[in-house]
Scaffold this motif. Structure first.
Motif, PDB file in Angstrom:
ATOM      1  N   UNK A 141       0.688  -1.339   0.416  1.00 57.14           N
ATOM      2  CA  UNK A 141       0.267   0.052  -0.098  1.00 57.14           C
ATOM      3  C   UNK A 141       0.792   1.242   0.002  1.00 57.14           C
ATOM      4  N   UNK A 142       2.303   1.416  -0.327  1.00 56.79           N
ATOM      5  CA  UNK A 142       3.123   2.274   0.313  1.00 56.79           C
ATOM      6  C   UNK A 142       3.245   2.821  -1.286  1.00 56.79           C
ATOM      7  N   UNK A 143       3.527   2.269  -1.759  1.00 55.21           N
ATOM      8  CA  UNK A 143       3.700   2.730  -3.141  1.00 55.21           C
ATOM      9  C   UNK A 143       4.988   2.110  -3.694  1.00 55.21           C
ATOM     10  N   UNK A 144       6.078   1.105  -2.478  1.00 57.25           N
ATOM     11  CA  UNK A 144       7.236   0.972  -2.880  1.00 57.25           C
ATOM     12  C   UNK A 144       7.043  -0.219  -3.454  1.00 57.25           C
ATOM     13  N   UNK A 145       7.979  -0.880  -3.768  1.00 52.28           N
ATOM     14  CA  UNK A 145       8.084  -1.913  -5.391  1.00 52.28           C
ATOM     15  C   UNK A 145       7.995  -3.373  -4.135  1.00 52.28           C
ATOM     16  N   UNK A 146       7.146  -4.199  -4.091  1.00 49.51           N
ATOM     17  CA  UNK A 146       7.240  -5.501  -2.599  1.00 49.51           C
ATOM     18  C   UNK A 146       7.680  -6.854  -4.014  1.00 49.51           C
ATOM     19  N   UNK A 147       8.328  -6.938  -2.846  1.00 55.18           N
ATOM     20  CA  UNK A 147       8.859  -8.276  -3.235  1.00 55.18           C
ATOM     21  C   UNK A 147       8.435  -9.565  -2.512  1.00 55.18           C
ATOM     22  N   UNK A 148       7.383 -10.343  -2.377  1.00 61.13           N
ATOM     23  CA  UNK A 148       7.414 -11.250  -1.507  1.00 61.13           C
ATOM     24  C   UNK A 148       8.410 -12.831  -1.393  1.00 61.13           C
ATOM     25  N   UNK A 149       8.180 -13.402  -0.364  1.00 62.81           N
ATOM     26  CA  UNK A 149       8.866 -14.639  -0.041  1.00 62.81           C
ATOM     27  C   UNK A 149       8.850 -14.787   0.850  1.00 62.81           C
ATOM     28  N   UNK A 150       8.698 -16.832   1.031  1.00 59.01           N
ATOM     29  CA  UNK A 150       7.869 -17.958   1.484  1.00 59.01           C
ATOM     30  C   UNK A 150       8.042 -17.419   3.454  1.00 59.01           C
ATOM     31  N   UNK A 151       9.778 -17.484   2.892  1.00 65.53           N
ATOM     32  CA  UNK A 151      10.080 -17.403   4.444  1.00 65.53           C
ATOM     33  C   UNK A 151      10.926 -16.410   5.194  1.00 65.53           C
ATOM     34  N   UNK A 152      10.877 -15.613   6.003  1.00 69.77           N
ATOM     35  CA  UNK A 152      11.871 -14.479   6.578  1.00 69.77           C
ATOM     36  C   UNK A 152      13.185 -15.310   6.151  1.00 69.77           C
ATOM     37  N   UNK A 153      13.344 -16.007   6.585  1.00 68.28           N
ATOM     38  CA  UNK A 153      15.468 -16.264   5.531  1.00 68.28           C
ATOM     39  C   UNK A 153      15.516 -16.003   4.270  1.00 68.28           C
TER      40      UNK A 153
END
Length: 239
Positions: A141-153
């Protein structure tokens, strides 16, 4: 004699059902220290293991601990693969549509950005976050580009390998990582998200009341604050 056998069978079924009700399968991720992680002996460990075991003891339940990947942790609760989620899950309105939460057993905490450069600004940046987290929702929602991953590592690895400018996650998770890596640093401004961390149960599960009462008793006698300070340090927010 038939009546005696039938009565004995019914009693056995009743006792068996009661015993089954007393066993609560506690679902956690096992990959988000200090909330939860797998120790050197291959066992579930961390703040939430200690809290969960104490809650079960006070509520009169027997805990059975299981791990599940974060990205499917709510679907596998609602489908009955375990009975609770105790996995650093923040209480949000969106999640409350799907599951029932206890009162928080950990207060609202700051989320932080960790990157390689102190010149980081959110606008125009690529930010890594774990999928299905409040941090991922905030970045989206911030306008930055989000890349998502399954694990925190994987989110931290994305910063180290240059795939992301920063990772956004719970400060309690990121601070020790940044402290141990000379290349990583806390950047940007902290953000307060969510309504604290609670235990999630299936909608209408009557055991929520017992867990709520146990959390209240741990708050009142200081046990919960003692565990928070033990696992998160003397600067941690407490009740």
């Amino acid at each position: 004699m038939k009546h005696l056998i039938l009565s004995a069978s019914l009693l056995a079924l009743t006792v068996g059902a009661a015993a089954a009700q007393d066993v609560v399968r506690m679902g956690t991720e096992g990959a988000y220290p200090p909330y939860n992680f797998i120790n050197d002996n291959g066992e579930i460990d961390g703040f939430e293991r200690d809290v969960g075991d104490e809650l079960c003891a006070r509520a009169g339940f027997t805990c059975e601990w299981v791990t599940n990947d974060w990205d499917s942790i709510i679907p596998n609760l609602t489908s009955g693969n375990y009975d609770t989620i105790i996995a650093g899950m923040s209480i949000t309105e969106e999640r409350e549509v799907i599951v029932d939460f206890t009162q928080p057993y950990f207060p609202p905490a700051e989320s932080l950005f960790v990157g390689l450069s102190e010149d980081f600004t959110l606008e125009g940046s690529v930010v890594a976050a774990q999928t299905n987290t409040i941090q991922a929702g905030y970045i989206a929602a911030s306008g930055a580009t989000l890349i998502e991953f399954a694990t925190p590592d994987e989110t931290v690895a994305a910063v180290r390998n240059g795939e992301a400018d920063a990772v956004f996650a719970d400060g309690d998770y990121l601070i020790p990582i940044a402290a141990e890596d000379a290349d990583l640093m806390i950047v940007g401004e902290p953000v307060q998200l969510g309504g604290g961390v609670g235990m999630a149960l299936r909608d209408g599960d009557e055991r929520r009341a017992a867990f709520d009462a146990a959390i209240t008793s741990m708050k009142e006698d200081g046990t919960l604050n003692a565990l928070i300070l033990e696992w998160f340090g003397p600067e941690a927010a407490t009740f």
